[in-house]
Design a protein around this motif. Sequence first.
Motif, mmCIF file in Angstrom:
data_model
loop_
_atom_site.group_PDB
_atom_site.id
_atom_site.type_symbol
_atom_site.label_atom_id
_atom_site.label_comp_id
_atom_site.label_asym_id
_atom_site.label_seq_id
_atom_site.Cartn_x
_atom_site.Cartn_y
_atom_site.Cartn_z
ATOM 1 N N ILE A 146 2.123 9.489 10.554
ATOM 2 C CA ILE A 146 1.002 8.746 9.993
ATOM 3 C C ILE A 146 -0.322 9.473 10.223
ATOM 4 N N VAL A 147 -1.045 9.677 9.137
ATOM 5 C CA VAL A 147 -2.417 10.188 9.211
ATOM 6 C C VAL A 147 -3.309 8.986 9.471
ATOM 7 N N SER A 148 -3.910 8.903 10.640
ATOM 8 C CA SER A 148 -4.539 7.646 11.062
ATOM 9 C C SER A 148 -5.692 7.226 10.156
ATOM 10 N N GLU A 149 -6.442 8.179 9.596
ATOM 11 C CA GLU A 149 -7.568 7.816 8.743
ATOM 12 C C GLU A 149 -7.144 7.430 7.328
ATOM 13 N N TRP A 150 -5.866 7.599 6.996
ATOM 14 C CA TRP A 150 -5.385 7.258 5.656
ATOM 15 C C TRP A 150 -4.753 5.871 5.602
ATOM 16 N N ILE A 151 -4.586 5.215 6.717
ATOM 17 C CA ILE A 151 -3.885 3.933 6.747
ATOM 18 C C ILE A 151 -4.583 2.930 5.823
ATOM 19 N N GLY A 152 -3.816 2.357 4.911
ATOM 20 C CA GLY A 152 -4.318 1.315 4.037
ATOM 21 C C GLY A 152 -5.187 1.777 2.884
ATOM 22 N N ARG A 153 -5.352 3.082 2.717
ATOM 23 C CA ARG A 153 -6.201 3.565 1.626
ATOM 24 C C ARG A 153 -5.436 3.492 0.299
ATOM 25 N N GLU A 154 -6.162 3.158 -0.746
ATOM 26 C CA GLU A 154 -5.570 3.045 -2.073
ATOM 27 C C GLU A 154 -6.162 4.082 -3.006
ATOM 28 N N ASP A 155 -5.288 4.641 -3.839
ATOM 29 C CA ASP A 155 -5.700 5.633 -4.827
ATOM 30 C C ASP A 155 -6.514 6.755 -4.186
ATOM 31 N N PHE A 156 -6.019 7.239 -3.048
ATOM 32 C CA PHE A 156 -6.651 8.335 -2.322
ATOM 33 C C PHE A 156 -5.691 9.515 -2.342
ATOM 34 N N ASN A 157 -6.201 10.683 -2.710
ATOM 35 C CA ASN A 157 -5.326 11.856 -2.869
ATOM 36 C C ASN A 157 -4.176 11.545 -3.823
ATOM 37 N N ASP A 158 -4.498 10.812 -4.884
ATOM 38 C CA ASP A 158 -3.522 10.471 -5.925
ATOM 39 C C ASP A 158 -2.378 9.615 -5.413
ATOM 40 N N ASP B 23 -1.263 5.832 -2.860
ATOM 41 C CA ASP B 23 -1.575 4.710 -1.990
ATOM 42 C C ASP B 23 -0.837 4.915 -0.672
ATOM 43 N N TRP B 24 -1.409 4.370 0.404
ATOM 44 C CA TRP B 24 -0.885 4.642 1.740
ATOM 45 C C TRP B 24 -0.559 3.337 2.452
ATOM 46 N N MET B 25 0.448 3.375 3.286
ATOM 47 C CA MET B 25 0.875 2.171 3.990
ATOM 48 C C MET B 25 -0.264 1.604 4.833
ATOM 49 N N ASP B 26 -0.327 0.267 4.888
ATOM 50 C CA ASP B 26 -1.314 -0.375 5.745
ATOM 51 C C ASP B 26 -0.646 -0.800 7.047
ATOM 52 N N VAL B 27 -1.397 -1.461 7.914
ATOM 53 C CA VAL B 27 -0.888 -1.813 9.235
ATOM 54 C C VAL B 27 0.310 -2.754 9.131
ATOM 55 N N ASP B 28 0.272 -3.685 8.189
ATOM 56 C CA ASP B 28 1.399 -4.608 8.035
ATOM 57 C C ASP B 28 2.688 -3.857 7.699
ATOM 58 N N HIS B 29 2.590 -2.860 6.828
ATOM 59 C CA HIS B 29 3.773 -2.055 6.516
ATOM 60 C C HIS B 29 4.288 -1.338 7.756
ATOM 61 N N LEU B 30 3.381 -0.735 8.510
ATOM 62 C CA LEU B 30 3.786 0.005 9.700
ATOM 63 C C LEU B 30 4.408 -0.916 10.733
ATOM 64 N N GLU B 31 3.862 -2.122 10.877
ATOM 65 C CA GLU B 31 4.438 -3.072 11.825
ATOM 66 C C GLU B 31 5.852 -3.463 11.430
#
Length: 352
Positions: free
Chosen positions: A100-112, A114-122
């Motif tokens: 996990i790239v910590s600064e990418w958590i939960g970001r949408e439409d970033f670097n083409d 979407d990235w998992m959020d905390v709920d997904h990781l949990e």
Amino acid sequence: MSHESTRRRFIGIAGTGAIGLTAGCTDALTGRENGSNDDESDDDDGSDEDGVTEDGDESDDVPSLDGGAVAFVYDDGPIEDYEVAFPVHQEFDAPATAGIVSEWIGREDFNDNDWMDVDHLEELADAGWEICSHTTDHTALAAFELVEDVDPDDIRIYPEQRNHGFHHEYDIEVTDGEATVQRTVVDSGHDDVGGYLEFDEPVGESFLAGETVERYPEELMHEFLGASKEELEGLGFEVDTLLAPYDVVDGRTVDIAGEYYDGISNVNPDSMVNDRHEFDPFETNRAYFAENTTREAVREGLDRVAEEEAVGVLGAHTFKEEVTEERIREVLEWVEERDLEVVTFRDAIRAT
């Protein structure tokens, strides 16, 4: 490059190239001890009759690797880890490790993507997955040798790889072991000479190609590695291992990462096979199972893991088109056919 005992290697200026990419290592003992296998074994294993250790860990939680095992380590934390890989792994009751790239958590439409959020990781962690660090901002941790000489008036340098040009506004250290200059990257690209990094001001010193490297300063390395672990642990996850961005690692990376982590899952990216009896988590082999490979190569690697009762480490970027539910299921079926245990990378370290 020789890879023996990288964890105890001090890399001087001649040895700062990426493992597997750059030659010229200078070996010497650092004296730093292995943080993952330091406990001395004796007749008293520190557990009570129920198999619970003094610090509360259940010894039964550490899997047996007899017969061989496989750890899947997925890169970057895209939503496809949750939507594509996770359901298939659940079918086989097989855990995995998510880098996990910590600064990418939960970001949408970033670097083409979407990235998992905390709920997904949990949800992954609750299902037995390991959450590991992939740095704060997906920065390449190795040093890269310069392939062109540098004059004092130059604002561009030409490294063998341009990974440090993917992130602007970070400081870069240019050094030949005697002179060291620190400048801020403001641009990167290709010109008639080759791939370059461009600085905010002239270098101010002369440097020779082949004798000079560019790398992140040590304080930034600690930020990329330490802050990522701190941020992920602050979200409630146990973080013990590192997945290095771009599959580039050198001895300096290993030395600094060892202050925070028990192992790096992709030090050598050309093979999946790791000797279970001499497993060094700071010399880990990992190979991709869908991208940049063939089905035949993956099957042959799994055959070796089974025959040698080894630890296989496999990787994938689930946002890539080659990494489908069908391909993941196929590989897990091959693993099952060979009666290999599926473990997280953290548990592979703990069990060896």
